[in-house]
Design a protein around this motif. Sequence first.
Motif, PDB file in Angstrom:
ATOM      1  N   PRO A 181       0.794  -1.233   0.000  1.00 33.30           N
ATOM      2  CA  PRO A 181       0.000   0.000   0.000  1.00 33.30           C
ATOM      3  C   PRO A 181       0.823   1.279   0.000  1.00 33.30           C
ATOM      4  O   PRO A 181       0.289   2.344  -0.322  1.00 33.30           O
ATOM      5  CB  PRO A 181      -0.845  -0.121   1.274  1.00 33.30           C
ATOM      6  CG  PRO A 181      -0.103  -1.100   2.132  1.00 33.30           C
ATOM      7  CD  PRO A 181       0.531  -2.060   1.192  1.00 33.30           C
ATOM      8  N   LEU A 228       0.478   3.252  -3.178  1.00 30.86           N
ATOM      9  CA  LEU A 228      -0.816   3.800  -3.588  1.00 30.86           C
ATOM     10  C   LEU A 228      -0.750   5.221  -4.144  1.00 30.86           C
ATOM     11  O   LEU A 228      -1.401   5.520  -5.154  1.00 30.86           O
ATOM     12  CB  LEU A 228      -1.808   3.738  -2.425  1.00 30.86           C
ATOM     13  CG  LEU A 228      -2.405   2.364  -2.118  1.00 30.86           C
ATOM     14  CD1 LEU A 228      -3.190   2.391  -0.811  1.00 30.86           C
ATOM     15  CD2 LEU A 228      -3.308   1.902  -3.265  1.00 30.86           C
ATOM     16  N   PRO A 229       0.003   6.156  -3.534  1.00 32.72           N
ATOM     17  CA  PRO A 229       0.014   7.517  -4.073  1.00 32.72           C
ATOM     18  C   PRO A 229       0.461   7.578  -5.535  1.00 32.72           C
ATOM     19  O   PRO A 229       0.022   8.462  -6.284  1.00 32.72           O
ATOM     20  CB  PRO A 229       1.007   8.249  -3.162  1.00 32.72           C
ATOM     21  CG  PRO A 229       0.948   7.494  -1.877  1.00 32.72           C
ATOM     22  CD  PRO A 229       0.777   6.058  -2.284  1.00 32.72           C
ATOM     23  N   VAL A 258      -8.459   4.194  -3.933  1.00 37.01           N
ATOM     24  CA  VAL A 258      -7.113   4.648  -3.578  1.00 37.01           C
ATOM     25  C   VAL A 258      -7.192   5.857  -2.651  1.00 37.01           C
ATOM     26  O   VAL A 258      -6.517   5.903  -1.613  1.00 37.01           O
ATOM     27  CB  VAL A 258      -6.303   4.986  -4.846  1.00 37.01           C
ATOM     28  CG1 VAL A 258      -4.990   5.677  -4.476  1.00 37.01           C
ATOM     29  CG2 VAL A 258      -6.015   3.725  -5.662  1.00 37.01           C
ATOM     30  N   ARG A 259      -8.012   6.828  -3.004  1.00 36.77           N
ATOM     31  CA  ARG A 259      -8.138   8.030  -2.176  1.00 36.77           C
ATOM     32  C   ARG A 259      -8.682   7.690  -0.789  1.00 36.77           C
ATOM     33  O   ARG A 259      -8.234   8.253   0.219  1.00 36.77           O
ATOM     34  CB  ARG A 259      -9.051   9.044  -2.873  1.00 36.77           C
ATOM     35  CG  ARG A 259      -8.488   9.592  -4.191  1.00 36.77           C
ATOM     36  CD  ARG A 259      -9.351  10.713  -4.726  1.00 36.77           C
ATOM     37  NE  ARG A 259      -8.878  11.177  -6.025  1.00 36.77           N
ATOM     38  CZ  ARG A 259      -9.480  10.900  -7.178  1.00 36.77           C
ATOM     39  NH1 ARG A 259     -10.595  10.182  -7.181  1.00 36.77           N
ATOM     40  NH2 ARG A 259      -8.999  11.345  -8.320  1.00 36.77           N
ATOM     41  N   ARG A 300      -8.315   4.834   0.832  1.00 35.41           N
ATOM     42  CA  ARG A 300      -7.257   4.155   1.597  1.00 35.41           C
ATOM     43  C   ARG A 300      -6.200   5.152   2.051  1.00 35.41           C
ATOM     44  O   ARG A 300      -5.697   5.061   3.178  1.00 35.41           O
ATOM     45  CB  ARG A 300      -6.621   3.063   0.747  1.00 35.41           C
ATOM     46  CG  ARG A 300      -7.538   1.876   0.483  1.00 35.41           C
ATOM     47  CD  ARG A 300      -6.797   0.775  -0.261  1.00 35.41           C
ATOM     48  NE  ARG A 300      -7.708  -0.265  -0.704  1.00 35.41           N
ATOM     49  CZ  ARG A 300      -7.331  -1.351  -1.375  1.00 35.41           C
ATOM     50  NH1 ARG A 300      -6.044  -1.515  -1.679  1.00 35.41           N
ATOM     51  NH2 ARG A 300      -8.208  -2.247  -1.750  1.00 35.41           N
ATOM     52  N   LEU A 301      -5.873   6.107   1.194  1.00 33.31           N
ATOM     53  CA  LEU A 301      -4.887   7.109   1.580  1.00 33.31           C
ATOM     54  C   LEU A 301      -5.428   7.964   2.716  1.00 33.31           C
ATOM     55  O   LEU A 301      -4.682   8.342   3.628  1.00 33.31           O
ATOM     56  CB  LEU A 301      -4.530   7.979   0.375  1.00 33.31           C
ATOM     57  CG  LEU A 301      -3.712   7.291  -0.741  1.00 33.31           C
ATOM     58  CD1 LEU A 301      -3.549   8.231  -1.921  1.00 33.31           C
ATOM     59  CD2 LEU A 301      -2.366   6.859  -0.217  1.00 33.31           C
ATOM     60  N   GLN A 311      -5.023   6.045   5.882  1.00 31.12           N
ATOM     61  CA  GLN A 311      -3.622   6.031   6.336  1.00 31.12           C
ATOM     62  C   GLN A 311      -3.293   7.334   7.054  1.00 31.12           C
ATOM     63  O   GLN A 311      -2.599   7.331   8.086  1.00 31.12           O
ATOM     64  CB  GLN A 311      -2.695   5.827   5.143  1.00 31.12           C
ATOM     65  CG  GLN A 311      -2.762   4.437   4.542  1.00 31.12           C
ATOM     66  CD  GLN A 311      -1.888   4.307   3.313  1.00 31.12           C
ATOM     67  OE1 GLN A 311      -1.109   5.199   2.980  1.00 31.12           O
ATOM     68  NE2 GLN A 311      -2.000   3.174   2.619  1.00 31.12           N
ATOM     69  N   LEU A 312      -3.780   8.460   6.519  1.00 26.43           N
ATOM     70  CA  LEU A 312      -3.472   9.754   7.119  1.00 26.43           C
ATOM     71  C   LEU A 312      -4.145   9.914   8.478  1.00 26.43           C
ATOM     72  O   LEU A 312      -3.642  10.629   9.357  1.00 26.43           O
ATOM     73  CB  LEU A 312      -3.917  10.874   6.186  1.00 26.43           C
ATOM     74  CG  LEU A 312      -3.103  11.029   4.886  1.00 26.43           C
ATOM     75  CD1 LEU A 312      -3.749  12.074   3.991  1.00 26.43           C
ATOM     76  CD2 LEU A 312      -1.659  11.423   5.219  1.00 26.43           C
TER      77      LEU A 312
END
Length: 221
Positions: free
Chosen positions: A191, A194-195, A211-212, A214-215, A218-219
């Motif tokens: 992962p 991903l970016p 994707v957005r 999951r990101l 994460q943040l």
Amino acid sequence: MAYLISVNAGTPTPTDHSTEPVTGIDKRPVEGAVLVLVPGPEGTAPTGIAGDVVCDLRVHGGPDKAVYAYAREDLDRWERELGRELTGGVFGENLTTSGLDVTGARIGERWRIGGEVLLEVASPRIPCRTFAGWLDEKGWIKRFTDQAEPGAYLRVLRPGTIRAGDPIEVVHSPGHDVTIGLAFRALTAEPALLPRLLAADELPERTKEKVRARLGQQLSQ
């Protein structure tokens, strides 16, 4: 020269590994010319290969998964590892190719097949329990994921007919470096990648949304 070894279509096969009682993963080579179409909206239409069967429209078919391609070279490697024959279509692929780096294909890359059909690389195939049940190999999803040779889903930009033996020509390659292999690893085991996927404008919108999301998770952690 890259070319089509076979064009493969499926028939309904009973399964205990899907939400549906049957699956179309059992695809076999088709003789003669095969019509390639632009399928309808996701969730309502099968693949872009005339005569092919899709049973679970929630996760298969539609414009961004119109055609699935897998390299014969990758099937050959799996044959050696598994010690069994793997005929064209056994992974559920519509196109079995030769001489084409499917894993290294960039998202948005365009392939011309024969004199008419134009396809665009859209996304990698993510293995599911139906695939695992069909292959009946212990730990298949993990093994397939670790190998990271997933094959590619393609859009149909220009319909027409294709047949076994047709040449495949890469006629456009985008400027980014997001390949099928990189996208697969980002969406599965790595992962941290991903970016990088957001550099590929041609990535399906639904995948971009995942994707957005999951990101964002994460943040927030």
